[in-house]
Scaffold this active site. Sequence first.
Site, PDB file in Angstrom:
ATOM      1  N   ASP A   1     -50.999  26.659 -26.503  1.00 36.50           N
ATOM      2  CA  ASP A   1     -49.961  26.017 -25.692  1.00 36.50           C
ATOM      3  C   ASP A   1     -50.381  25.950 -24.229  1.00 36.50           C
ATOM      4  O   ASP A   1     -50.247  24.910 -23.568  1.00 36.50           O
ATOM      5  CB  ASP A   1     -48.647  26.793 -25.812  1.00 36.50           C
ATOM      6  CG  ASP A   1     -48.058  26.746 -27.209  1.00 36.50           C
ATOM      7  OD1 ASP A   1     -48.540  25.944 -28.027  1.00 36.50           O
ATOM      8  OD2 ASP A   1     -47.126  27.525 -27.485  1.00 36.50           O
TER       9      ASP A   1
ATOM     10  N   LYS B   1     -51.254  28.322 -42.097  1.00 36.78           N
ATOM     11  CA  LYS B   1     -52.269  27.747 -41.225  1.00 36.78           C
ATOM     12  C   LYS B   1     -53.685  27.902 -41.794  1.00 36.78           C
ATOM     13  O   LYS B   1     -54.622  27.245 -41.331  1.00 36.78           O
ATOM     14  CB  LYS B   1     -52.219  28.404 -39.846  1.00 36.78           C
ATOM     15  CG  LYS B   1     -50.949  28.129 -39.049  1.00 36.78           C
ATOM     16  CD  LYS B   1     -51.037  28.753 -37.664  1.00 36.78           C
ATOM     17  CE  LYS B   1     -49.804  28.461 -36.832  1.00 36.78           C
ATOM     18  NZ  LYS B   1     -49.935  29.019 -35.463  1.00 36.78           N
TER      19      LYS B   1
ATOM     20  N   GLY C   1     -55.540  29.401 -31.409  1.00 37.70           N
ATOM     21  CA  GLY C   1     -55.908  29.394 -30.006  1.00 37.70           C
ATOM     22  C   GLY C   1     -57.400  29.277 -29.761  1.00 37.70           C
ATOM     23  O   GLY C   1     -57.831  28.664 -28.765  1.00 37.70           O
TER      24      GLY C   1
ATOM     25  N   GLU D   1     -52.701  18.197 -32.695  1.00 40.11           N
ATOM     26  CA  GLU D   1     -53.575  18.928 -31.784  1.00 40.11           C
ATOM     27  C   GLU D   1     -54.311  17.936 -30.870  1.00 40.11           C
ATOM     28  O   GLU D   1     -53.709  17.024 -30.361  1.00 40.11           O
ATOM     29  CB  GLU D   1     -54.541  19.808 -32.580  1.00 40.11           C
ATOM     30  CG  GLU D   1     -53.850  20.915 -33.384  1.00 40.11           C
ATOM     31  CD  GLU D   1     -53.395  20.452 -34.754  1.00 40.11           C
ATOM     32  OE1 GLU D   1     -52.550  21.144 -35.371  1.00 40.11           O
ATOM     33  OE2 GLU D   1     -53.864  19.401 -35.210  1.00 40.11           O
TER      34      GLU D   1
ATOM     35  N   CYS E   1     -45.927  19.938 -42.982  1.00 43.32           N
ATOM     36  CA  CYS E   1     -44.589  20.543 -42.963  1.00 43.32           C
ATOM     37  C   CYS E   1     -44.231  21.079 -41.581  1.00 43.32           C
ATOM     38  O   CYS E   1     -43.052  21.112 -41.205  1.00 43.32           O
ATOM     39  CB  CYS E   1     -44.500  21.648 -44.011  1.00 43.32           C
ATOM     40  SG  CYS E   1     -45.826  22.868 -43.937  1.00 43.32           S
TER      41      CYS E   1
END
Length: 576
Positions: A292, A414, A488, A512, A529
Amino acid sequence: MPYSRTDLKLEIQTHFDKGFSRDLKILDVGPGAGMYGGLLSEYSDILDYSLGFELDCLEIYPPYIEKFKLKEIYKNVFIGDICTFNISSYDYIILGDVLEHLSIDNAKKVLNTINKNNQKCMVAVPYLSEQGEHEGNIYEAHLQPDLTPEIMKQRYPSLKLLYGNDSYGYYVNYNFNKMKETLVIEYNNLFKKPIKPIYPKNEFKVNFIKGCKFEVIGENKNNYHVEFINQKTNKVIYETDITNNMWTKPSLEYFVDFKIRITDQNNVVWENKFNAENKRVYIHFASNAIGDTLAWFPYAEEFRKKHKCKLIVSTFWNDWFKDTYPNITFVEPGEEQHDLYAMYEVGWHYNEDEDIDYNRIPSNFRKMPLSKTAADQLGLEYREIKPKLSFKKNKSQISGDYVVIAPHASSHAKYWNYKGGWQTVVDYLNDKGYKVVMITKEPMYDDWHDSKLGGTLKGVINKTGNFPLDERANDIMNAKALIGIGSGLSWLSWALGTPVVMISGFSEPYSEFEDCERIYAPKGKCGGCFNKVRLDAGDWEWCPEHKDTDRHFECTTSIKPQVVIDAINRQLEKTP
């Protein structure tokens, strides 16, 4: 307080009106909100004419000059202390609500100077009035809170009571007996009613701290219609009616290029457009996640350049940016900031119902690239921008060519869940002469973590564990490529310019960054999802449509190793 009391002001107007010529040179000391300037120079509702005196004033607290628009009331405005100011050129000195703010010694010195100069003065004081500093003005404190008619007579014998009541008194240093008969007649001829206080014009204030706030400050009763207009679309976002000493704001907290229009009986009386040039603006990044922060930070700099503001930024990773963004002031999250023109908070925001809070973010962040979240909240045109990071590339601790892998994540959804997939990729790279280095925080040789990769990987250099991020960055910068998932470390590799192969079926490819080889669920398989519903971080096996069925995590169990190997080859062809 800067506002003088209204006691006996009609009598004071009459005293000056009938007792003195209009060429009297008057100095009003400590004018505050300008009560005496208004009484003696402006139109009187009671007398039905203007007294017409011209006054100068001496103000010790400079902010009051602008706040109360004293230059519109007085002929000359001076900044200074009555204890040291040269008053010799004046005929009459007004000390309205001043004496109680002076020490006894200083008050006596001021009165002695006036008497020696043969100047007339009027002193107005409240009785038995205690008061401390007001809104940061230390001069508002009362140093003589004990004043009464008896104490005034004892302490200042040169002063004679002109008018007074139980709580307030007017004193003068001259003989007014000859004026008394005239004043009584004139006063009795007036239709006696309470004098209206003379206040300065209402002040309009606006700031853009988490939205746009408009406020009316002042004692003049008036009604205002307020419109908040989006200058980009020219549409009224919100409108309402308020009066003095009220404020209003729309519910939107993200950036809008606002224009505020104020009307009074259909006449536009004030307009203000957003203009942050040379003003202090604070942007806070609400997430401590690596991805982020890297995705969002570049848009703070774009905001600074566009609006030419003095930008203050708080992130949870300030050290990554301090050296490379010298025009930004960095502060720690939660550190209080003052004198701000605007403030914005960048993040993914939900309301109490766990839905997207569209008052804090203008669009559905699940339907766009992560970076666009910041661009939208800061009102910027979107284009993918990599941040400039302060990490330095040093000599590699690993000899020869190598590829780094980062297969772990904070949610099982993930992961690349193809059975044996990672080992197949590692074997392929080893066969091509590349070393494979695993750099995740999650450790190798831990049964639980290894089980998520199909067992302990072989042919891998183990650099897992809690390493400083600058060391991780150095490993990535010296690598030929990084193979990872939506975590990350993939974002860090992208920001550092090392080629990335990203495997993610639970998020759509647009989620992304563009500069990578992006591998998604095969056509016809469930996927994305993450872009449909909110991730339940407390459910490790979260799979909202197929949990506990034979299609559990099919978005990545269906991604075959050869697809990943082909993507790796395309990236390795780009590196020397």
